[in-house]
Design a protein around this motif. Structure first.
Motif, short mmCIF file in Angstrom:
data_model
loop_
_atom_site.label_atom_id
_atom_site.label_comp_id
_atom_site.label_asym_id
_atom_site.label_seq_id
_atom_site.Cartn_x
_atom_site.Cartn_y
_atom_site.Cartn_z
N TYR A 468 1.37 -4.69 1.80
CA TYR A 468 1.28 -3.60 0.82
C TYR A 468 2.30 -3.85 -0.29
CZ TYR A 468 1.90 1.10 -1.17
OH TYR A 468 1.99 2.18 -2.03
N ALA A 469 1.86 -3.62 -1.53
CA ALA A 469 2.75 -3.69 -2.70
C ALA A 469 3.43 -5.05 -2.80
CB ALA A 469 3.79 -2.58 -2.65
N TRP A 470 2.66 -6.11 -2.67
CA TRP A 470 3.24 -7.44 -2.58
C TRP A 470 3.47 -8.10 -3.93
CZ3 TRP A 470 5.59 -8.88 1.60
CH2 TRP A 470 6.01 -10.20 1.72
N GLN A 471 2.70 -7.75 -4.93
CA GLN A 471 2.88 -8.37 -6.24
C GLN A 471 4.18 -7.89 -6.89
OE1 GLN A 471 -0.16 -7.12 -5.21
NE2 GLN A 471 -0.71 -9.22 -4.68
N GLY A 472 4.61 -8.64 -7.90
CA GLY A 472 5.82 -8.23 -8.59
C GLY A 472 5.70 -6.84 -9.17
N PHE A 473 4.58 -6.58 -9.85
CA PHE A 473 4.33 -5.25 -10.41
C PHE A 473 2.99 -4.75 -9.87
CE2 PHE A 473 3.13 -2.08 -13.61
CZ PHE A 473 4.30 -1.37 -13.73
#
Length: 495
Positions: A468-473
């Motif tokens: 979950y929420a792995w990208q930079g933004f």
């Protein structure tokens, strides 16, 4: 005549050395830690007797062969203002001393960023209004000058001296630390002292002692990383000189070089030695920390899951006052494709296995193209919530949902969290990915069922992992009933 003059200078030097002095951490307007023995130390002439009086308590010490003296006074409850008096061949008197809670605020630029902001586009939300309202006589501030050292120092290079929190003193002080103290002081109603010892753009290994780094073989790559950086800095400095020569001769210059201007501040242990070690004799309530962006490079982020806990345990060892509270901010959301912010945030989450730690999640207030989010009020407020819960035992929800476990069942992933009461999303749940056994993640459809998440994808009929929420933004929107956001996580095995 010349001999007499030389003797006079020598006598004057001896007299100056005979005068009792205090470490630079001490000054009028400071805060001393309540409910712990009060440690006072400094320098004097060898063998000199030093007496200290403070709020009805007295103790004496004798300066050792190096002129160092140190003594303790009994613990006291919150209160003040009081006067601290040191008697020797001379007398020092510090006024307006408060007894309360003392917090060390440290890290890189997002902790360093003052209420007045940084030059350029790094601004604090409602800065003018916040500065004008920063009148809190029960909050005291000490700003430490940046410095490095090859060995642990007994005193800091320089500090501003303690001051009351006013618009003039607060504007150049850590905004996160100020907002933390403002919220906490209004709840706990005791004086709060803040030590701002920060340096932007610095890695965690620079804030960790050499002893701690050398004790764990898995941390050896930090030394190689620094050597590589120094090599690159040397190359770029040469290129910079070549650019100057090229411009002087009308030739093309090298472009698009990323030159960090302070390579010395990256040196392992350099900042610990100069900006942390001098404070370790001083009893404190705990630490607030905001750092990690500099450790997010692709080749550095995998080490943070070992490095960050090692740093926390190192500080606790050096302070010799047990597992004091260490509250930290998880780095926010920022579009940085050449770095691994997801792995770094998850490493911070995993550090919560250490006792007396707390993590303020800030992924919902990040700025896609600015590494310095302007909303430092929310950051300080969430740190304050953690302090109220972790330190003072207040029965409040102080954290957003934290990953507990995940398991596959009939082609979907079931995800459970701590702090998940009232799990909710603003619109359709976003930010989840799943993977089969090969670890290749794809976007997933997710929905809330009670206090759990069910995630699936038609392209992954046999899922095994979820993140979950792995990208930079990332685009994320999962909260609990207290309005606190869920943390980045992965169930995929990490080193």
């Amino acid at each position: 005549m010349k001999l007499l003059y030389t003797f006079a200078l020598f006598a004057l030097a001896l007299t100056a050395r005979a005068e009792v002095t205090l470490a630079k951490v001490f000054s009028s307007h400071m805060v001393l830690q309540r409910d712990m023995p009060i440690h006072i130390w400094g320098n004097a002439a060898r063998g000199e007797q030093v007496a200290v009086d403070f709020h009805g308590a007295t103790n004496t010490a004798t300066a050792d062969n190096l002129g160092r003296w140190s003594l303790y006074l009994p613990a006291q409850a919150a209160g003040g203002p009081f006067t601290l008096t040191i008697h020797a061949t001379n007398t020092l008197q510090l006024e307006d001393i408060l007894i309360g809670d003392l917090w060390m605020a440290s890290g890189q630029s997002n902790m360093e960023m003052p209420l007045a902001g940084f030059p350029g586009n790094a601004v604090i939300k409602d800065a003018d209004k916040e500065i004008a309202a920063a009148n809190y006589p029960q909050i005291r501030l000490l700003l430490v000058e940046k410095d490095t050292s090859d060995y642990p120092l007994e005193d800091v290079k320089a500090a501003t001296g303690w001051s009351q929190c006013t618009p003039e003193t607060a504007k150049n002080f850590s905004a996160v630390a100020y907002f933390f103290a403002r919220d906490l002081q209004q709840k706990e109603h005791v004086p709060i002292g803040l030590i701002d010892s920060t340096w932007g753009g610095t890695p965690a290994e620079a804030w960790t002692s050499l002893g701690a780094l050398g004790a764990d073989a898995s941390l050896m790559p930090v030394f190689a990383a620094y050597a590589e950086k120094m090599d690159r800095e040397t190359t770029e400095q040469r290129a910079d000189l070549a650019d100057k020569q090229a411009r002087a001769e009308g030739r093309p210059t090298i472009s698009n070089r990323d030159w960090h201007p302070n390579p010395v501040s990256w040196r392992p242990a350099a900042l610990y030695n100069a900006m942390i070690a001098p404070f370790t004799p001083l009893p404190i309530r705990g630490v607030i920390w905001y750092q990690g962006e500099t450790n997010s490079a692709l080749n550095r982020a995998p080490l943070y899951s070992r490095l960050f806990p090692a740093m926390i345990q190192d500080w606790r060892t050096q302070w010799r006052q047990g597992n004091f509270p260490f509250l930290f901010v998880q780095i926010s959301a920022f579009d940085s494709p050449k770095e691994n912010w997801g792995l770094l945030r998850d490493a911070q989450r995993r550090t919560l296995h250490l006792v007396n730690t707390g993590m303020a999640v800030t992924i919902d207030i990040g700025s896609e193209h600015n590494v310095h989010p302007s909303d430092k009020q929310t950051v300080g407020e969430r740190l304050s919530l953690l302090a109220r819960n972790v330190v003072f035992g207040e029965n409040i929800v102080a954290s957003g949902p934290l990953f507990r476990l995940a398991y596959p069942d009939h082609g979907v992933m079931h995800i459970w969290f701590d702090n998940a009461a009232g799990l909710k999303a603003q619109g359709a749940v976003q930010g989840f990915e799943i993977a089969a056994a090969d670890g290749t993640f794809v976007p997933a459809t997710a929905k809330i069922e009670g206090d759990t998440i069910i995630a699936s994808s038609p392209t992954v009929p046999n899922p095994r992992y979820v993140r979950y929420a792995w990208q930079g933004f990332p685009q994320v929107n999962l909260y609990n009933a207290a309005g606190l956001p869920a943390s980045t996580f992965t169930s995929y095995p990490v080193p």
